[in-house]
Motif scaffolding. Structure first.
Motif, PDB file in Angstrom:
ATOM      1  N   SER A  19     -86.325  77.517  43.744  1.00  0.00           N
ATOM      2  CA  SER A  19     -86.957  78.472  42.723  1.00  0.00           C
ATOM      3  C   SER A  19     -85.971  79.029  41.807  1.00  0.00           C
ATOM      4  O   SER A  19     -86.545  79.161  40.599  1.00  0.00           O
ATOM      5  CB  SER A  19     -87.482  79.925  43.474  1.00  0.00           C
ATOM      6  OG  SER A  19     -86.891  80.782  44.097  1.00  0.00           O
ATOM      7  N   PRO A  20     -84.742  79.303  42.098  1.00  0.00           N
ATOM      8  CA  PRO A  20     -83.569  79.600  41.042  1.00  0.00           C
ATOM      9  C   PRO A  20     -83.632  78.651  39.818  1.00  0.00           C
ATOM     10  O   PRO A  20     -83.481  78.881  38.704  1.00  0.00           O
ATOM     11  CB  PRO A  20     -82.479  79.838  41.836  1.00  0.00           C
ATOM     12  CG  PRO A  20     -83.005  80.323  43.268  1.00  0.00           C
ATOM     13  CD  PRO A  20     -84.281  79.477  43.365  1.00  0.00           C
ATOM     14  N   LEU A  41     -82.183  82.704  52.402  1.00  0.00           N
ATOM     15  CA  LEU A  41     -83.191  82.933  53.002  1.00  0.00           C
ATOM     16  C   LEU A  41     -84.207  81.801  53.184  1.00  0.00           C
ATOM     17  O   LEU A  41     -85.070  81.531  53.965  1.00  0.00           O
ATOM     18  CB  LEU A  41     -84.036  84.122  52.520  1.00  0.00           C
ATOM     19  CG  LEU A  41     -83.219  85.296  52.584  1.00  0.00           C
ATOM     20  CD1 LEU A  41     -83.953  86.664  52.221  1.00  0.00           C
ATOM     21  CD2 LEU A  41     -82.866  85.777  54.258  1.00  0.00           C
ATOM     22  N   GLY A  42     -84.354  80.899  52.012  1.00  0.00           N
ATOM     23  CA  GLY A  42     -85.205  79.833  52.264  1.00  0.00           C
ATOM     24  C   GLY A  42     -84.607  78.702  53.094  1.00  0.00           C
ATOM     25  O   GLY A  42     -85.494  78.141  53.894  1.00  0.00           O
ATOM     26  N   GLY A  98     -89.925  78.207  52.336  1.00  0.00           N
ATOM     27  CA  GLY A  98     -88.733  77.868  52.445  1.00  0.00           C
ATOM     28  C   GLY A  98     -88.249  77.194  51.529  1.00  0.00           C
ATOM     29  O   GLY A  98     -87.171  77.227  50.650  1.00  0.00           O
ATOM     30  N   LEU A  99     -88.849  75.878  51.423  1.00  0.00           N
ATOM     31  CA  LEU A  99     -88.640  74.978  50.090  1.00  0.00           C
ATOM     32  C   LEU A  99     -88.714  75.729  48.798  1.00  0.00           C
ATOM     33  O   LEU A  99     -87.951  75.092  47.888  1.00  0.00           O
ATOM     34  CB  LEU A  99     -89.439  73.673  50.177  1.00  0.00           C
ATOM     35  CG  LEU A  99     -89.106  72.734  51.389  1.00  0.00           C
ATOM     36  CD1 LEU A  99     -90.193  71.699  51.551  1.00  0.00           C
ATOM     37  CD2 LEU A  99     -87.639  72.171  51.276  1.00  0.00           C
ATOM     38  N   GLY A 154     -85.420  76.403  58.434  1.00  0.00           N
ATOM     39  CA  GLY A 154     -84.916  76.204  59.873  1.00  0.00           C
ATOM     40  C   GLY A 154     -85.905  76.939  60.893  1.00  0.00           C
ATOM     41  O   GLY A 154     -85.970  76.162  61.867  1.00  0.00           O
ATOM     42  N   ALA A 155     -86.279  77.961  60.647  1.00  0.00           N
ATOM     43  CA  ALA A 155     -87.519  78.491  61.647  1.00  0.00           C
ATOM     44  C   ALA A 155     -88.555  77.848  61.716  1.00  0.00           C
ATOM     45  O   ALA A 155     -88.919  77.439  62.874  1.00  0.00           O
ATOM     46  CB  ALA A 155     -87.857  80.030  60.934  1.00  0.00           C
ATOM     47  N   GLY A 156     -89.031  77.140  60.685  1.00  0.00           N
ATOM     48  CA  GLY A 156     -90.292  76.432  60.651  1.00  0.00           C
ATOM     49  C   GLY A 156     -89.963  75.149  61.391  1.00  0.00           C
ATOM     50  O   GLY A 156     -91.024  74.590  62.105  1.00  0.00           O
TER      51      GLY A 156
END
Length: 127
Positions: free
Chosen positions: A82-83, A99-100, A76-77, A105-107
């Motif tokens: 990345s952009p 999405l990151g 996610g990080l 958040g899910a992690g």
């Protein structure tokens, strides 16, 4: 506070992996650049890690759940930065950022132990 079950997290993992792979085509940035390849590689890696994780949706069950969650936060990080890190923020950054953040958040909010022991009871009959 960890409120997402490992079962729900497993479903999220596979959906997120597929979404990351197809997202560049859906949103129109499948141009062969890092803007396309970063989410696709991370999506494939998420699916691969999910198949190897010791939880309800794991096939081989080699990766402990805390390690899987650490990898999710790292993925996610990488998506979030990345952009700017790879220089395509002037063309597209919202999908990577959103999405990151969801992946981080899910992690951070998923329980670290499956509700059923690996390979026992009803869990085993689902294979």
């Amino acid at each position: 506070m960890r409120f997402i079950s490992t079962r729900a997290h497993g479903a999220i993992d596979y959906l997120m992996g597929v979404l990351l792979i197809i997202m560049p085509y859906i949103l129109g940035f499948a141009d062969g650049t890092s803007a396309q390849w970063i989410p696709q590689i991370i999506g494939a890696a998420l699916i691969g890690a999910s198949l190897l994780t010791d939880y309800e949706f794991g096939a081989v069950r080699m990766i402990p759940m805390p390690v899987h969650l650490f990898l999710d936060v790292g993925a996610g990080l990488l998506l979030v930065v990345s952009p700017w890190l790879f220089g395509f923020a002037d063309r597209v950054f919202w999908p990577h950022l959103i999405l990151g953040i969801l992946e981080i958040g899910a992690g951070l909010t998923t329980r670290t132990t499956p509700e059923t022991a690996a390979g026992t009871g009803a869990d085993r009959t689902l294979r």
